[in-house]
Scaffold this active site. Structure first.
Site, PDB file in Angstrom:
ATOM      1  N   ASP A  30     -73.187   3.007   4.856  1.00  0.00           N
ATOM      2  CA  ASP A  30     -72.351   2.228   3.928  1.00  0.00           C
ATOM      3  C   ASP A  30     -72.525   2.660   2.472  1.00  0.00           C
ATOM      4  O   ASP A  30     -72.426   1.840   1.563  1.00  0.00           O
ATOM      5  CB  ASP A  30     -72.646   0.719   4.045  1.00  0.00           C
ATOM      6  CG  ASP A  30     -72.561   0.234   5.474  1.00  0.00           C
ATOM      7  OD1 ASP A  30     -71.623   0.637   6.167  1.00  0.00           O
ATOM      8  OD2 ASP A  30     -73.450  -0.536   5.899  1.00  0.00           O
ATOM      9  N   LYS A  35     -69.475   6.774   1.742  1.00  0.00           N
ATOM     10  CA  LYS A  35     -69.218   8.168   2.148  1.00  0.00           C
ATOM     11  C   LYS A  35     -67.732   8.428   2.363  1.00  0.00           C
ATOM     12  O   LYS A  35     -67.263   9.535   2.134  1.00  0.00           O
ATOM     13  CB  LYS A  35     -69.947   8.487   3.467  1.00  0.00           C
ATOM     14  CG  LYS A  35     -71.418   8.709   3.323  1.00  0.00           C
ATOM     15  CD  LYS A  35     -72.043   9.073   4.651  1.00  0.00           C
ATOM     16  CE  LYS A  35     -71.832   8.054   5.738  1.00  0.00           C
ATOM     17  NZ  LYS A  35     -72.454   6.744   5.513  1.00  0.00           N
ATOM     18  N   GLY A  80     -67.851   2.974   9.886  1.00  0.00           N
ATOM     19  CA  GLY A  80     -66.631   2.407   9.322  1.00  0.00           C
ATOM     20  C   GLY A  80     -66.453   2.980   7.933  1.00  0.00           C
ATOM     21  O   GLY A  80     -67.272   2.729   7.058  1.00  0.00           O
ATOM     22  N   HIS A  81     -65.441   3.799   7.751  1.00  0.00           N
ATOM     23  CA  HIS A  81     -65.193   4.397   6.439  1.00  0.00           C
ATOM     24  C   HIS A  81     -63.915   3.804   5.853  1.00  0.00           C
ATOM     25  O   HIS A  81     -62.873   3.835   6.482  1.00  0.00           O
ATOM     26  CB  HIS A  81     -65.066   5.922   6.560  1.00  0.00           C
ATOM     27  CG  HIS A  81     -66.361   6.596   6.890  1.00  0.00           C
ATOM     28  ND1 HIS A  81     -66.476   7.908   7.237  1.00  0.00           N
ATOM     29  CD2 HIS A  81     -67.623   6.117   6.902  1.00  0.00           C
ATOM     30  CE1 HIS A  81     -67.741   8.207   7.465  1.00  0.00           C
ATOM     31  NE2 HIS A  81     -68.453   7.132   7.267  1.00  0.00           N
ATOM     32  N   GLN A  89     -73.214   6.973   9.317  1.00  0.00           N
ATOM     33  CA  GLN A  89     -74.479   6.228   9.133  1.00  0.00           C
ATOM     34  C   GLN A  89     -75.247   6.822   7.934  1.00  0.00           C
ATOM     35  O   GLN A  89     -74.624   7.248   6.988  1.00  0.00           O
ATOM     36  CB  GLN A  89     -75.337   6.238  10.409  1.00  0.00           C
ATOM     37  CG  GLN A  89     -74.753   5.388  11.536  1.00  0.00           C
ATOM     38  CD  GLN A  89     -73.663   6.079  12.302  1.00  0.00           C
ATOM     39  OE1 GLN A  89     -73.779   7.221  12.694  1.00  0.00           O
ATOM     40  NE2 GLN A  89     -72.566   5.403  12.535  1.00  0.00           N
ATOM     41  N   ARG A 144     -70.510  -8.110   9.234  1.00  0.00           N
ATOM     42  CA  ARG A 144     -71.751  -8.818   8.903  1.00  0.00           C
ATOM     43  C   ARG A 144     -72.076  -8.669   7.419  1.00  0.00           C
ATOM     44  O   ARG A 144     -71.865  -7.597   6.854  1.00  0.00           O
ATOM     45  CB  ARG A 144     -72.926  -8.244   9.710  1.00  0.00           C
ATOM     46  CG  ARG A 144     -72.851  -8.516  11.179  1.00  0.00           C
ATOM     47  CD  ARG A 144     -73.991  -7.856  11.922  1.00  0.00           C
ATOM     48  NE  ARG A 144     -73.873  -6.407  11.955  1.00  0.00           N
ATOM     49  CZ  ARG A 144     -74.764  -5.598  12.523  1.00  0.00           C
ATOM     50  NH1 ARG A 144     -75.846  -6.089  13.058  1.00  0.00           N
ATOM     51  NH2 ARG A 144     -74.574  -4.299  12.535  1.00  0.00           N
TER      52      ARG A 144
END
Ligand code: IMP
Length: 428
Positions: A13, A16, A40-41, A224, A307
């Site tokens: 996170d 990137k 998730g990008h 990641q 989250r």
């Protein structure tokens, strides 16, 4: 030597997606080398927001060819959904623009069910995974029983392999008192997805070899982050792949001689989702402020799971470690704008553990839980940075903060982002 590796320098996170989007503009090929749809990008283009999980953000640049490398674990059903979502957003993903390695492993419904079962069995020691089946899929890969993308080319055999995998998972689920999967219901959407993905399957290592020899510029896009690496991260609270620079070589099948640039992406503060040690985590109003609120675009909530992220001051010890592990040639810092308004900023420069001062993190998660960060305090700034486009637009205190990070890691900072839009970037 035309390959660049982009690596997250923290716990994922780091922003990137937007750094990759920037680097993709200078690339011919963007290749993902590890992980799956646990990533998730988020990329902002005008008033469009793209949330990508497997397809590299390079897809948003028309002339770029994207590769899903052999180091990835791919959920075929979710990949088809992502391709369809992109098409609806006006980005058609033709097979000529997306190549899936025949050697990449597949995530099956069995893996997803086993991920959930494993987390439940761990109880209070749960990793806090994204429940996407990542760990079980890598477990099958190293156990030499995984199903690879190339197997989707033979429909009947693929269906049989899936059935066997699900039946075997059902035994494990039953032993844990969990609901078994309905075999045919689970297999059907996977077979449909396999039929859709057939034209995308290729020998991507050979493709990259030939394109690199022809002088193509390749961006190896990490997912990641370094501190989630299965070897170098805060084990066992890690993902099951190698997001670090070394992972790009095995995850794509390219040699080290092809790489001349390793870019580390780091947020100007620390965040983490899931469990595990985080030495600079804050449980006060500073932590809340870094997380942002619903009114602010910097909301620190996971792109994949939603989250809330754990937040804290920048951990310079971890960043120095990431620079060492990956051999960063430059650092890109994101979200500098979020730090506006603090009177002072804290930066962890060392740890104290059992009376000793440490310049690098200890290997054991148990020891990392006990370290006490040693902070340096730097002046803050009040100015809104969103309009800054060059170094001269930044306040002296912001420049000082950036320089201190560069000195701590012994790596130059090549750019900082000051907002989510493509042009909200200051290059040095
Ligand atoms: P898994 O990769 O789903 O097995 O999750 C293992 C750990 O990595 C958990 O703490 C997750 O929250 C974390 N994780 C996995 N992918 C990402 C990501 O893309 N960003 C941030 N954390 C991630």
């Amino acid at each position: 030597m035309p390959a660049t590796i982009l690596v997250g320098a923290q716990w994922g996170d780091e922003g990137k997606g937007r750094v990759a989007d920037w680097l993709a503009a200078e690339s011919d090929i963007v290749a993902r080398y590890g992980g799956g749809d646990n990533a998730g990008h988020t990329v902002y283009v005008g008033d469009q927001v793209f949330k990508l999980h497997m397809v590299p953000s390079g897809i948003l640049h028309e002339r770029v060819v994207c590769v899903l490398g052999n180091g990835m674990v791919i959920n075929p059903v979710n990949l088809v959904k992502e391709i369809e979502h992109l098409a609806q957003m006006g980005v058609p993903v033709e097979p000529a623009r997306l190549l899936i390695s025949a050697r990449a492993h597949l995530i099956t419904p069995a893996h997803i069910a086993l991920d959930r079962a494993s987390e439940q069995a761990r109880g209070s020691q749960a990793i806090g995974t994204t429940l996407r089946g990542i760990g079980p899929a890598y477990l099958d890969k190293t156990g030499r029983r995984g199903i690879r993308a190339g197997e989707m080319l033979e429909a009947d055999r693929f269906a049989e392999r899936l059935r066997d995998a699900i039946k075997s998972a059902n035994q494990t689920l039953a032993a844990q008192g969990m609901e078994p999967l309905d075999v045919e219901q689970a297999v059907e959407p996977y077979c449909e997805a396999a039929a859709r993905l057939k034209p995308y399957i290729a020998d991507t290592a050979v493709f990259l070899y030939e394109r690199l020899r022809a002088g193509a510029r390749v961006l190896c896009e990490g997912a990641q982050g370094t501190l989630l690496d299965v070897d170098h991260g805060s084990y066992p609270f890690v993902t099951s792949s190698s997001p670090t620079a070394g992972g790009a070589l095995t995850g794509l099948g390219i040699g080290p001689g092809a790489v001349d640039r390793v870019v580390g992406a780091a947020k100007c503060f620390s965040t983490r989702v899931g469990s595990g040690p985080m030495p600079t985590e804050l449980h006060d109003e500073v932590g809340d402020r870094l997380r942002g609120t619903g009114e602010h675009f910097w909301d620190e909530y996971g792109t994949t799971t939603g989250r809330p992220r754990r937040c804290g001051w920048l951990d310079g010890v971890m960043l120095r470690y990431a620079a060492a592990i990956n051999g960063f040639t430059e650092l890109v810092l994101t979200k500098l704008d979020v730090l506006s308004g603090f009177t002072a900023l804290k930066l962890a420069v060392a740890y104290r553990l059992d009376g000793q001062t440490l310049a690098f993190p200890p290997a054991a998660a148990e020891a990392l839980e006990r370290v006490e960060p040693i902070y340096e305090t730097l002046p803050g700034w009040q100015e809104n940075l969103s309009q800054a486009r060059q170094a001269a637009d930044l306040p002296e205190a912001a420049l000082q903060y950036i320089q201190r990070i560069a000195a701590l890691c012994e790596v130059p900072v090549s750019a900082v982002s000051v907002g989510p839009e493509r042009d909200q970037l200051v290059r040095f």
